[in-house]
Design a protein around this motif. Structure first.
Motif, PDB file in Angstrom:
ATOM      1  N   TYR A  89       0.804  -1.224   0.000  1.00  0.00           N
ATOM      2  CA  TYR A  89       0.000   0.000   0.000  1.00  0.00           C
ATOM      3  C   TYR A  89       0.842   1.280   0.000  1.00  0.00           C
ATOM      4  N   GLY A  90       2.156   1.145  -0.135  1.00  0.00           N
ATOM      5  CA  GLY A  90       3.008   2.318  -0.225  1.00  0.00           C
ATOM      6  C   GLY A  90       3.098   3.111   1.068  1.00  0.00           C
ATOM      7  N   VAL A  91       3.088   2.415   2.199  1.00  0.00           N
ATOM      8  CA  VAL A  91       3.212   3.062   3.508  1.00  0.00           C
ATOM      9  C   VAL A  91       4.516   2.599   4.145  1.00  0.00           C
ATOM     10  N   ALA A  92       5.395   3.538   4.475  1.00  0.00           N
ATOM     11  CA  ALA A  92       6.689   3.198   5.075  1.00  0.00           C
ATOM     12  C   ALA A  92       6.582   3.249   6.598  1.00  0.00           C
ATOM     13  N   PHE A  93       6.858   2.131   7.238  1.00  0.00           N
ATOM     14  CA  PHE A  93       6.834   2.053   8.699  1.00  0.00           C
ATOM     15  C   PHE A  93       8.260   2.059   9.234  1.00  0.00           C
ATOM     16  N   THR A  94       8.504   2.837  10.287  1.00  0.00           N
ATOM     17  CA  THR A  94       9.833   2.909  10.895  1.00  0.00           C
ATOM     18  C   THR A  94      10.091   1.661  11.733  1.00  0.00           C
ATOM     19  N   ASP A  95      11.356   1.488  12.133  1.00  0.00           N
ATOM     20  CA  ASP A  95      11.702   0.347  12.996  1.00  0.00           C
ATOM     21  C   ASP A  95      10.972   0.437  14.334  1.00  0.00           C
ATOM     22  N   PHE A 101       4.193  -2.385  16.785  1.00  0.00           N
ATOM     23  CA  PHE A 101       3.156  -3.199  16.156  1.00  0.00           C
ATOM     24  C   PHE A 101       3.301  -4.663  16.559  1.00  0.00           C
ATOM     25  N   ALA A 102       4.538  -5.112  16.732  1.00  0.00           N
ATOM     26  CA  ALA A 102       4.789  -6.510  17.096  1.00  0.00           C
ATOM     27  C   ALA A 102       4.233  -6.859  18.463  1.00  0.00           C
ATOM     28  N   LEU A 103       4.011  -5.857  19.308  1.00  0.00           N
ATOM     29  CA  LEU A 103       3.512  -6.091  20.672  1.00  0.00           C
ATOM     30  C   LEU A 103       2.010  -5.841  20.798  1.00  0.00           C
ATOM     31  N   MET A 104       1.379  -5.360  19.737  1.00  0.00           N
ATOM     32  CA  MET A 104      -0.035  -5.024  19.795  1.00  0.00           C
ATOM     33  C   MET A 104      -0.917  -6.259  19.683  1.00  0.00           C
ATOM     34  N   GLU A 105      -2.155  -6.092  20.167  1.00  0.00           N
ATOM     35  CA  GLU A 105      -3.178  -7.117  19.958  1.00  0.00           C
ATOM     36  C   GLU A 105      -3.811  -6.882  18.589  1.00  0.00           C
ATOM     37  N   GLY A 106      -4.952  -7.513  18.347  1.00  0.00           N
ATOM     38  CA  GLY A 106      -5.606  -7.403  17.052  1.00  0.00           C
ATOM     39  C   GLY A 106      -5.870  -5.974  16.624  1.00  0.00           C
ATOM     40  N   ILE A 107      -5.808  -5.750  15.321  1.00  0.00           N
ATOM     41  CA  ILE A 107      -6.023  -4.403  14.771  1.00  0.00           C
ATOM     42  C   ILE A 107      -7.280  -4.397  13.914  1.00  0.00           C
ATOM     43  N   ASN A 113      -4.708   4.301   8.324  1.00  0.00           N
ATOM     44  CA  ASN A 113      -4.831   4.808   9.702  1.00  0.00           C
ATOM     45  C   ASN A 113      -3.968   4.049  10.698  1.00  0.00           C
ATOM     46  N   LEU A 114      -3.182   3.102  10.202  1.00  0.00           N
ATOM     47  CA  LEU A 114      -2.436   2.232  11.108  1.00  0.00           C
ATOM     48  C   LEU A 114      -1.326   2.972  11.850  1.00  0.00           C
ATOM     49  N   LYS A 115      -0.683   3.917  11.195  1.00  0.00           N
ATOM     50  CA  LYS A 115       0.380   4.678  11.856  1.00  0.00           C
ATOM     51  C   LYS A 115      -0.157   5.414  13.091  1.00  0.00           C
ATOM     52  N   GLN A 116      -1.328   6.035  12.935  1.00  0.00           N
ATOM     53  CA  GLN A 116      -1.931   6.752  14.068  1.00  0.00           C
ATOM     54  C   GLN A 116      -2.276   5.784  15.197  1.00  0.00           C
ATOM     55  N   LEU A 117      -2.745   4.590  14.844  1.00  0.00           N
ATOM     56  CA  LEU A 117      -3.104   3.594  15.863  1.00  0.00           C
ATOM     57  C   LEU A 117      -1.861   3.134  16.617  1.00  0.00           C
ATOM     58  N   ARG A 125      -6.016   2.687  22.456  1.00  0.00           N
ATOM     59  CA  ARG A 125      -6.387   1.832  21.322  1.00  0.00           C
ATOM     60  C   ARG A 125      -7.644   1.019  21.585  1.00  0.00           C
ATOM     61  N   SER A 126      -7.868   0.675  22.859  1.00  0.00           N
ATOM     62  CA  SER A 126      -8.982  -0.205  23.201  1.00  0.00           C
ATOM     63  C   SER A 126     -10.301   0.543  23.424  1.00  0.00           C
ATOM     64  N   LYS A 127     -10.304   1.864  23.213  1.00  0.00           N
ATOM     65  CA  LYS A 127     -11.540   2.630  23.392  1.00  0.00           C
ATOM     66  C   LYS A 127     -12.577   2.204  22.350  1.00  0.00           C
ATOM     67  N   GLU A 128     -13.804   2.042  22.817  1.00  0.00           N
ATOM     68  CA  GLU A 128     -14.870   1.586  21.944  1.00  0.00           C
ATOM     69  C   GLU A 128     -15.143   2.593  20.836  1.00  0.00           C
ATOM     70  N   GLY A 129     -15.271   2.083  19.616  1.00  0.00           N
ATOM     71  CA  GLY A 129     -15.587   2.927  18.475  1.00  0.00           C
ATOM     72  C   GLY A 129     -14.389   3.548  17.797  1.00  0.00           C
ATOM     73  N   LEU A 130     -13.199   3.394  18.371  1.00  0.00           N
ATOM     74  CA  LEU A 130     -12.008   4.011  17.786  1.00  0.00           C
ATOM     75  C   LEU A 130     -11.600   3.318  16.489  1.00  0.00           C
ATOM     76  N   GLN A 131     -11.686   1.988  16.472  1.00  0.00           N
ATOM     77  CA  GLN A 131     -11.272   1.229  15.298  1.00  0.00           C
ATOM     78  C   GLN A 131     -12.511   0.774  14.513  1.00  0.00           C
ATOM     79  N   PRO A 132     -12.652   1.231  13.274  1.00  0.00           N
ATOM     80  CA  PRO A 132     -13.852   0.933  12.489  1.00  0.00           C
ATOM     81  C   PRO A 132     -13.860  -0.459  11.858  1.00  0.00           C
ATOM     82  N   GLY A 133     -12.744  -1.202  11.983  1.00  0.00           N
ATOM     83  CA  GLY A 133     -12.653  -2.517  11.348  1.00  0.00           C
ATOM     84  C   GLY A 133     -11.827  -2.461  10.082  1.00  0.00           C
ATOM     85  N   ILE A 134     -11.325  -3.605   9.663  1.00  0.00           N
ATOM     86  CA  ILE A 134     -10.525  -3.703   8.438  1.00  0.00           C
ATOM     87  C   ILE A 134     -11.459  -3.791   7.233  1.00  0.00           C
ATOM     88  N   PRO A 135     -11.238  -2.972   6.221  1.00  0.00           N
ATOM     89  CA  PRO A 135     -12.091  -3.044   5.017  1.00  0.00           C
ATOM     90  C   PRO A 135     -12.035  -4.433   4.379  1.00  0.00           C
TER      91      PRO A 135
END
Length: 204
Positions: A89-95, A101-107, A113-117, A125-135
């Motif tokens: 998707y052309g998104v560069a993630f830093t180390d 991300f390796a320590l996170m639970e499900g996304i 929007n993943l960088k912001q998460l 991150r666990s606040k209700e309604g924050l994550q709309p789901g994966i398209p």
């Protein structure tokens, strides 16, 4: 004439025992990890099946409240999957982002929007309604890409086929679960686990 021996009360030095107890307590406190709340808590349907999910080489797709979340076992597998998704998707993630991300639970957010998460704290991150789901629709099927790239990453890192589990809410409508099954079957994944809660067997 009998000689009476004076009786002394027996005493036990508990200093060493207390030291050991405090050392063990300190050890357990320092090595224990707090359970991270699920990003999408669901009430799984009941079942009498007691088979256990594997601890490694597993991806879990959680379906509930009209949303889909994706989780993956193994830190290195997660890092490699993120790298492959970034390339797709052309998104560069830093180390640093990759390590978090390796320590996170499900996304459950679009890749845009993943960088912001990742930048958020765990509690945020666990606040209700924050994550709309994966398209997962036909025009933007990012769930399909997560599944595809996770399989590649797992083979590259662990040299094993990735297994899949679907964790659906008991109240979720069947078409939502069927949609996820169809995405798996489109990639020739015809064997997967259905996560359920344990129910006592009925007596005749």
């Amino acid at each position: 004439m009998a000689i009476k021996m004076s009786k002394k009360a027996a005493s036990i030095d508990m200093t060493a025992m207390c030291d050991v107890a405090f050392l063990l307590l300190t050890f357990f406190i320092l090595t224990a990890t707090a359970k991270i709340p699920e990003a999408l808590p669901v009430d799984t349907p009941a079942s009498t099946v007691q088979s256990k999910l594997p601890d490694t080489d597993l991806a879990t797709i959680t379906v509930g409240k009209g949303k889909v979340f994706f989780d993956l076992k193994g830190r290195e597998v997660r890092k490699r999957t993120l790298e492959l998704m970034g390339q797709k998707y052309g998104v560069a993630f830093t180390d640093d982002e990759s390590s978090k991300f390796a320590l996170m639970e499900g996304i459950g957010v679009p890749i845009s929007n993943l960088k912001q998460l990742i930048a958020m704290k765990t509690a945020e991150r666990s606040k209700e309604g924050l994550q709309p789901g994966i398209p997962k629709d036909s025009l933007d099927n990012q769930l399909k890409e997560w599944i595809y790239n996770a399989r590649i990453a797992n083979i590259e890192v662990d040299d094993k086929e990735l297994q899949f589990a679907i964790k659906g809410d008991a109240k979720e409508e069947y078409p939502a679960i069927l949609k996820v099954m169809d995405i798996l079957q489109d990639q020739k994944i015809n064997s997967f686990n259905l996560v359920t809660g344990l129910r006592a067997k009925e007596k005749n």
